[in-house]
Scaffold this active site. Structure first.
Site, PDB file in Angstrom:
ATOM      1  N   GLY A  41       0.809  -1.219   0.000  1.00 49.81           N
ATOM      2  CA  GLY A  41       0.000   0.000   0.000  1.00 49.81           C
ATOM      3  C   GLY A  41       0.838   1.263   0.000  1.00 49.81           C
TER       4      GLY A  41
ATOM      5  N   LEU B 295       0.357   3.554  -2.151  1.00 47.23           N
ATOM      6  CA  LEU B 295       0.711   3.351  -3.558  1.00 47.23           C
ATOM      7  C   LEU B 295       1.252   4.618  -4.210  1.00 47.23           C
ATOM      8  CD1 LEU B 295      -2.350   1.144  -4.647  1.00 47.23           C
ATOM      9  CD2 LEU B 295      -0.110   0.408  -3.785  1.00 47.23           C
TER      10      LEU B 295
ATOM     11  N   GLY C  51       5.436   4.033  -8.892  1.00 52.09           N
ATOM     12  CA  GLY C  51       6.131   2.754  -9.064  1.00 52.09           C
ATOM     13  C   GLY C  51       5.135   1.598  -9.058  1.00 52.09           C
ATOM     14  N   HIS C  52       4.265   1.598  -8.043  1.00 48.37           N
ATOM     15  CA  HIS C  52       3.233   0.554  -7.968  1.00 48.37           C
ATOM     16  C   HIS C  52       2.316   0.626  -9.197  1.00 48.37           C
ATOM     17  CE1 HIS C  52       3.892   1.271  -3.470  1.00 48.37           C
ATOM     18  NE2 HIS C  52       4.235   0.016  -3.631  1.00 48.37           N
TER      19      HIS C  52
ATOM     20  N   GLN D 108       7.716  -9.543   7.891  1.00 51.11           N
ATOM     21  CA  GLN D 108       8.935  -9.090   7.228  1.00 51.11           C
ATOM     22  C   GLN D 108       9.559  -7.877   7.916  1.00 51.11           C
ATOM     23  OE1 GLN D 108       6.767  -8.337   3.446  1.00 51.11           O
ATOM     24  NE2 GLN D 108       8.085  -6.551   3.261  1.00 51.11           N
TER      25      GLN D 108
ATOM     26  N   GLY E 205       9.160  -5.194  -8.517  1.00 41.57           N
ATOM     27  CA  GLY E 205      10.057  -4.123  -8.929  1.00 41.57           C
ATOM     28  C   GLY E 205      11.519  -4.504  -8.785  1.00 41.57           C
TER      29      GLY E 205
ATOM     30  N   GLN F  35      15.026  -9.067  -3.148  1.00 40.14           N
ATOM     31  CA  GLN F  35      13.700  -9.669  -2.970  1.00 40.14           C
ATOM     32  C   GLN F  35      13.258 -10.365  -4.258  1.00 40.14           C
ATOM     33  OE1 GLN F  35      10.288  -7.503  -1.040  1.00 40.14           O
ATOM     34  NE2 GLN F  35       9.647  -7.174  -3.138  1.00 40.14           N
TER      35      GLN F  35
ATOM     36  N   SER G  54       9.474   5.431  -3.406  1.00 37.84           N
ATOM     37  CA  SER G  54       9.331   4.471  -2.315  1.00 37.84           C
ATOM     38  C   SER G  54       8.262   4.987  -1.369  1.00 37.84           C
ATOM     39  CB  SER G  54      10.655   4.345  -1.560  1.00 37.84           C
ATOM     40  OG  SER G  54      10.444   3.722  -0.308  1.00 37.84           O
TER      41      SER G  54
ATOM     42  N   ARG H 129       8.392   4.792   1.625  1.00 39.80           N
ATOM     43  CA  ARG H 129       9.085   5.358   2.787  1.00 39.80           C
ATOM     44  C   ARG H 129       9.610   6.776   2.527  1.00 39.80           C
ATOM     45  NH1 ARG H 129      10.575  -0.371   3.740  1.00 39.80           N
ATOM     46  NH2 ARG H 129       9.849  -0.896   5.817  1.00 39.80           N
TER      47      ARG H 129
HETATM   48  P1  AMP Z   1       6.027  -2.400  -1.547  1.00 38.62           P
HETATM   49  O1  AMP Z   1       4.650  -1.837  -1.460  1.00 38.62           O
HETATM   50  O2  AMP Z   1       7.094  -1.447  -1.133  1.00 38.62           O
HETATM   51  O3  AMP Z   1       6.147  -3.752  -0.887  1.00 38.62           O
HETATM   52  O4  AMP Z   1       6.298  -2.660  -3.081  1.00 38.62           O
HETATM   53  C1  AMP Z   1       5.440  -3.445  -3.865  1.00 38.62           C
HETATM   54  C2  AMP Z   1       6.102  -3.702  -5.182  1.00 38.62           C
HETATM   55  O5  AMP Z   1       6.362  -2.469  -5.837  1.00 38.62           O
HETATM   56  C3  AMP Z   1       7.454  -4.437  -5.054  1.00 38.62           C
HETATM   57  O6  AMP Z   1       7.560  -5.400  -6.084  1.00 38.62           O
HETATM   58  C4  AMP Z   1       8.436  -3.315  -5.242  1.00 38.62           C
HETATM   59  O7  AMP Z   1       9.685  -3.752  -5.747  1.00 38.62           O
HETATM   60  C5  AMP Z   1       7.717  -2.443  -6.252  1.00 38.62           C
HETATM   61  N1  AMP Z   1       8.238  -1.077  -6.242  1.00 38.62           N
HETATM   62  C6  AMP Z   1       8.426  -0.281  -5.153  1.00 38.62           C
HETATM   63  N2  AMP Z   1       8.974   0.896  -5.520  1.00 38.62           N
HETATM   64  C7  AMP Z   1       9.142   0.842  -6.863  1.00 38.62           C
HETATM   65  C8  AMP Z   1       9.667   1.732  -7.842  1.00 38.62           C
HETATM   66  N3  AMP Z   1      10.138   2.934  -7.515  1.00 38.62           N
HETATM   67  N4  AMP Z   1       9.695   1.331  -9.129  1.00 38.62           N
HETATM   68  C9  AMP Z   1       9.225   0.104  -9.486  1.00 38.62           C
HETATM   69  N5  AMP Z   1       8.702  -0.783  -8.619  1.00 38.62           N
HETATM   70  C10 AMP Z   1       8.678  -0.424  -7.331  1.00 38.62           C
END
Ligand code: AMP
Length: 273
Positions: A28, A30, A33-34, A58, A144, A150, A182, A184
């Site tokens: 979430g 979002l 990237g997502h 995790q 990603g 990962q 990100s 974060r």
């Molecule tokens: P997360 O919500 O951080 O667990 O990320 C969910 C998915 O989005 C994971 O496969 C991440 O690698 C991907 N992701 C996160 N940030 C990016 C980004 N800047 N570009 C591409 N994919 C991303």
């Protein structure tokens, strides 16, 4: 868009649809990237499923689980507008019981770099991903490259457990100034955000050095560490796609990775060559 909160609701939603399933697991908050992962899933599949689940297993003790950004309403809107067919939004007790069979990351690849700084993190990642992949029965699942280790471990799990799903790697999406998106990043103050650019700048410079003919990993790492000053760097590493450290860059089989703390925020980034 169907919102499924339990495994039973998810199965019912999936049973109401026919065709290939593209799946995007997320935690979430979002961002673009997502959304890019969702778009890729939309391009190649009949049905798009997104999960939003902040997976407690995790996070290590003392990490940001309780303050991890949660944006339910905005996330639902983004999914709807991105053409998601089914949003899976489970509670912790849907995903985990009290005494479980466990999945453990491989002893070496799961415990170096991110896995060394965050021991057990990838056990949690793989545990939730295997559950989600089994629940959704995805044809393809999208991850990603931003989380390169990962991605490598999930790809390995799918191979080791003979799982019938295609893992699709998606390029990292960045802000126009280079900062990798990100969830974060919301923790960064204005000053932190400027300092955070050192991660992508150091990676960009590594590419530049390689284009100039430099191949020696130590030489590249040294220059990167200079650029990253005065950040609290956790690691800079040069590995092949199997996450083995390499002394020299091999074009087409190299990932340069960096992890650093900017203020109290931990950031990771990488570039694939
Ligand atoms: P997360 O919500 O951080 O667990 O990320 C969910 C998915 O989005 C994971 O496969 C991440 O690698 C991907 N992701 C996160 N940030 C990016 C980004 N800047 N570009 C591409 N994919 C991303």
């Amino acid at each position: 868009m169907i919102i499924a909160r339990t495994a039973v609701e998810l199965r019912a939603a999936l049973d109401s649809k026919i065709g290939s399933i593209g799946f995007v697991p997320t935690m979430g908050a979002l961002h673009i990237g997502h959304r890019t992962l969702i778009e890729k899933a939309r391009e190649s599949n009949d049905i798009v499923v997104v999960s939003i689940f902040v997976n407690p297993t995790q996070f290590l003790a003392g990490e940001d689980l309780s303050k991890y950004p949660r944006r339910e309403e905005a996330d639902f809107k983004i999914c709807e507008l991105s053409g998601v067919d089914i949003l899976f939004y489970p509670e912790v007790n849907t995903m985990y019981g009290s005494d479980e069979v466990s999945v453990k990351a491989p002893d070496v690849r799961g415990y170096i770099l991110e896995g060394a700084i965050r021991p057990g993190h990838f056990d949690g990642v793989l545990s939730v991903v295997i559950k989600l992949l089994n629940l959704v029965g995805a044809t393809r699942a999208y991850f990603g490259k931003k989380d390169a280790q990962q991605l490598a471990l999930i790809t390995q799990m799918v191979e080791n457990f003979f799982m019938n799903v295609e893992i699709v790697a998606v390029d990292t999406v960045r802000e126009s100034d280079g900062l990798a998106l990100s969830s974060r990043n919301v923790y960064l103050s204005h000053e932190d955000r400027i300092e955070a650019l050192k991660l992508s700048a150091s990676l960009k410079h590594s590419t530049h050095l390689v284009m100039q003919g430099v191949r020696e990993s130590n030489e590249i790492i040294k220059v990167m560490l200079d650029i990253l000053e005065p950040l609290n760097v956790e690691y800079v590493a040069i590995v092949n796609r199997r996450f083995e450290a390499i002394d020299e860059v091999i074009i087409g089989d190299t990932i340069v990775l960096v992890a650093a703390r900017v203020g109290s925020t931990r950031l990771i980034d990488n570039v694939w060559m």
